[in-house]
Write a protein that holds these residues in place. Sequence first.
Motif: not given
Lengths: 98, 416, 982
Positions: C410-431
Amino acid sequence: MLLIRCPYCREDRSEEEFSCVGEAHIDRPESPGDLSDSEWGDYLYMRTNPRGPHRELWVHTAGCRRYFNVLRDTVSYEILAVYTIGAPLPQPPGGNES
Amino acid sequence: MEKYSLFSLVKHGRRHHETWQRAWRDPAPKKSYDTVIVGGGGHGLATAYYLAKVHGVRDVAVIEKGYLGGGNTGRNTTIVRSNYLRDEAAHLYDFALKMWPGLSQDLNFNVMFSPRGVMNLGHTLHDLREIERRVNANRLNGIDGQMLDTAGVEERVPLLNCSPDARYPVLGASWQPSGGVARHDAVAWGYARAADSQGVDLLQQTEVTGIRVRNGSAEGVETSRGFIAARKVACVAAGHSGVLAAMAGLRLPIESRPLQALVSEPLKPCLDTVVMSNAVHCYISQADKGDLVIGAGADMYNGYGQRGSFSTIEHTLQAVCELFPSFSRVRMNRHWGGIVDICPDACPIIGQTPVEGLYFNCGWGTGGFKATPGSGYVFADTLANERPHPLAAPFALERFATGALVDEHGAAGVAH
Amino acid sequence: MHGFAGDTLASALLANGVTTVATSFKYGRPRGVVGHGAEEPNAIVQLGRGGASVPNLRATQVELYDGLDAEACSRSMAQRLVGRLGRFMPAGFYYKTFMGAPQRWTAGIAGPTALWTASEHILRRATGLGHVPAGDDPDTYDRFNRHCDVLVVGAGPAGLAAALEAARSGARILIADEQAEFGGSLLDGSFNIAGQDASNWVADAVAELAACADVDLLPRSTVAGYYDHNFLTILERRTDHLGLVNPNRTRQRLHRVRARQVVLATGAIERPLVFANNDRPGVLLASSVASYLNRYAVAVGHKLLLCTANDHAYRTALDWHRAGRAVAAVVDCRDEPHGGLVDAARDAGIEVIAGHAVVEASGKRHVTGAVIAPLDPGTDSPTTRRLDCDVIACSAGWSPTLHLSSQTGTRPRWNEAAAAFLPGDVGDGAICAGAVAGSDSLRDCLEQGALAGATAASRAGFGSGRTTFTAPEIDETPATPSRPLFLVPHTKPVSRAPKQFVDFQLDVTAADIELAAREGYESVEHVKRYTALGFGTDQGKLGNVNGVAILADALGQDVATTGTTMFRPAYTPVTFGAIAGRDVGEFHDPERHTPMHAWHESNGALWEDVGRWKRPWYYPRPGETMQDAVNRECLAARDAVAVLDASTLGKIDIQGVDAAEFLDRVYTIGFRKLAVGRCRYGLMLREDGTIFDDGVTARLADNRYLMHTTTGNAEAVFAWLERWHQTEWPELDVYLTSVTDQWATTAIVGPKSRAVLGRLCDDIDLSPDAFRFMDVREGHVSGIAARVFRISFSGELSFEVNVSAQHGRQVWDAIVEAGAEFGITPYGTEAMHVLRAEKGFIIVGQDSDTTTTPHDAGMDWAVRRNKPFGFLGDRSLDVSDHRRDDRLQLVGLATTDAATVLPEGGQLVDKPESEPPVPMQGHVTSSYYSARLGRSIALAMVKGGANRLGDTLYCPLTDGRTVSVKIVSPVFYDPDGERQNV
């Protein structure tokens, strides 16, 4: 590390118990003698090798030792279906089997 | 192309490195090319370079869906050797091997070829028999193969467990002194820069989505940046060969499988050669940075995910700890996977397809890196002259109809 | 040096005033501790000496124990020289030089790679960190397979809240944290929860979890890898905190976890500021300064300067101030910081300088001050100011620890507000919950954690998914948004400013990244590979995001477009031994032994590995060479009687109405007409027509056969038969059972074998007419029910006695005793090979390889092309390449000099002396000295060999000699096969 549901044991087991034989549904020609070298070579060697849903032949080597088919996405590795030999073919979601 | 040298480093150092030129251009795609090469890995870039340099075919584009060298070129364990059993394979790989020592100068890019020798261990009488057969064949083919006994192995690799009490004791080995390792990224970049300077267009972030075939002839490729016409389309996209073949309505005798590798944390020099063991299943060398670079076997199922099963890593490290007991406390830093073309005879497919103007160079399995220069050279020759280069001829697709396979499973290094 | 219980090596070093812990490889600069956990790039040590030594540990993660012996992983070798030339060593410099002089200059002096080889030799000695332990590992490791409903990764506030909520639902929980104590970030700071110190909340949470039967708490346990289908690996360090070696416990344990659900509460790692000379000892992460102060009671200096782009880091300055140490200033990168923490700092009398940042650290060996400048100087030339300090704590923001979430692809996604990469969609097996999901307040972390725990449990089938959790009151005040800042601009351009380090371990600077971009290495992966950014043992935990942002800026694009490199397992390095577990030494591919193994051992057998089996190779007597022993064993079989343990041969029981049809399809020969009580030799082919296996199959009853396979192929043949039966021919009524392990087989071989067997067996008529060659009979041998085959792999009269495995040794002993008066001699695989080679019998896999067809092996006699179904592989016998006349074909070879034994694997050529490449005519597959014939014999595969009898070939040896040989029939002894009928 795939988790595979053996359709005979009806249990989810780790892939180490299984062996993957290769592409499923490569039926042995009825009359090999009637085939050209090239047609016979097709049967022996040519594979679809899709990127996406793929039908594979697996065997529960360290379990019931039964062969069965797996419809698995070769990109996400998600197992879309398992089915026994001779059972009707399950279709991948969307049906866009390549 | 600006020449790289110690002098250029000093010159630019005085200018705070502000005036270095681009290593290659970022051109817009033209509407058509003489030859389009699909796949910007080492083999594809080398093909483009030799097409331009040797054959004067400069109207060439290399189309890469990601970044140059981002496939197996940048993921492999970089072993270079030519100690193959069958004449056809030995000739091809040795042709490539002999190009490695001059490659850095030819490309004006240090590919860091390090001929530190490659050792294939024998653990059973059967292994020894196979090694003897291969070494003798190598010598008669002009390849520098030698047999080592256990003492000879121990002398070169002191950390290897050569005890007769080992589960699979080391009974001997084959030894190819002229083999070694190279820097994988540098091979891709060196060829890219050299090809670019010959006028080849390198089109990164451009994905081929279709191959246009009319009346049995290839006319060009559909890409994410539009249609690009070409007189010849050459697919050199290890791992995705089957996908490309399907675009032209073909099937290949190839399955795409994950092949994994791992590195340890960097260590002081402890392993001065490349050690491979077919029976105990691993191959290992030490990178210049100090990392142990370890190759695992191919996974048993098809996969395009660039990742495999952890159990494969476990088996490999069991083998490593068995062969090198003092590595037990060393730590794995990272493991990853590539996608390799697994071919029934563990040999490549090079040449034309039933579609006119459509060529493939694929099927190199787990060990294509070593062949990069030779592969590019003979494939360029095949493309330019529209007939197989003599070294490539035995590797035509037709062999899967005639049965003339070139079985190299024994020499492939790992079981697959 | 002294420390306290609970100290890490890093905290103890800092407490003892050790601030320089490393020297940089490329520039020879001193380096200090930067972090306090997995992110530490500099404080890398080798622990202990000898075989128990451990290289490359982070001092920040080494718990102190008595007598700890550590050494910095120094890279001293070439550093002075290299340090001075650093200016000429930008990123990628080695690609641009060391290529050697053109060959025309060096012809005859050095090869073209000589310059690189020589340079490489020096470079290699300078690189690398620690040393390989000098000896075998004294510790053991194990692996632990386990399953759980919810695996919680990380025991910080979010992880603990998740575990509590999930545990209350009754789900089976595992919670793992890399630290010795649970609490995560709460351990480092001075936080209040519900009016009390956060440690009370942690203690209560841990106590509640520990009291649950179905909750397993794993401290000192790093979740290292996250694989497909929710499989994760956890490295538990069980004894490392106690000392180097622990003979009584496994040192480390690898948990192999299959989790129904995973809660990723992995937190975040503080992002350092990139400014000039930011690698000076004394520049630390703000959270690390706080951690050393609050958790270890270590003040890492006297006068602190905090440079921050967010509110959180103010706590560090406040804690420092409360500890009674001086704060030079808080330099805040934001223009108008306000809020509770800012006010608290000002109230404490700390100078807050807004809109500024540290542009350069002063001091050579250690920080002595900081040069600060306004970040947005407008049109005026920037005015700098120097402040004295000996610690610079910096905080540019936080990078979520998203390694695990991206390992499954899963590719991380850049979040401009947090100025950070956040986890991408981890599916329904993880939170993902807490700081890893971008949460930046303690209350959020607790609430998100609780919700994640409840949701995960519910997905796993426990509870409703609704959380019962109410966040306790937390002393938090609204914060000023943080300012995204990845590189503090210096007064000079990046290329000319003092070095601004992005990756400390690999000496990657902002200028290196700009250079890479300038040279066209534009992909983030290219930059990583060209500059080595993120390739260190910390795998870019500190530098990655700053590096990506600097690249984005250099390319004039946004960070989201630039993207990040992918994270690969492991999160932090994992010991090889722990991954190998117990599968080393005697448990590495466990040996298979026959029931008679102990007898062979006590009778001096040496062993040959055949597959996993240990088979007796030969039985040397005192003073005998191998050849002596083999000669003696062979002659005993030819002249009197000898005995072989043949138990390892594969045996498959085949029953059913269609058993004969089935055999007809898998073997080249026919079995339909085989009479009950008779045996037949079969060749099994792959579908490509090459020989796969061979062996004798007996018809035991109308619908029952027993198949023998080769030792090495037993499993493969069984799987092959099952596959064809189950997938292609399910209509055949046939049942397959592997019975290899159920039987022990003793082959009694030689002219006296009938006499020996006659002493032990009275219910089988052994006379030649009643028990013919290729017959099988059932009866008793030494009183034990036995199946006896009159088959022969030696050409001699021979009986193979099969009894149930549990009686194998007893019957073997009885046969040896009964044969004593005839001089019965045990023989091993080597003599077996000589005997069969004298007869020209092939060994599949030795005389044949994966290209050999029956015709090549001279075995057309074993192929029936007229069967109704045909047989597997039959069509391939007709493909064009298999009909060539010049294929390799089986022949015998006789050396001109009878005493010379050819090497197996020797190649054969037409002319005795020539320069490579020399066309090869074939190769030696089997070669022995035959005591019976008094000369050497060999089998070989030779091009067109079947029609070349009498030709002379040459076998060049690796020692330079050449042996001349004559092509002869592969049957050297008893060509008419009379001896087996005596």
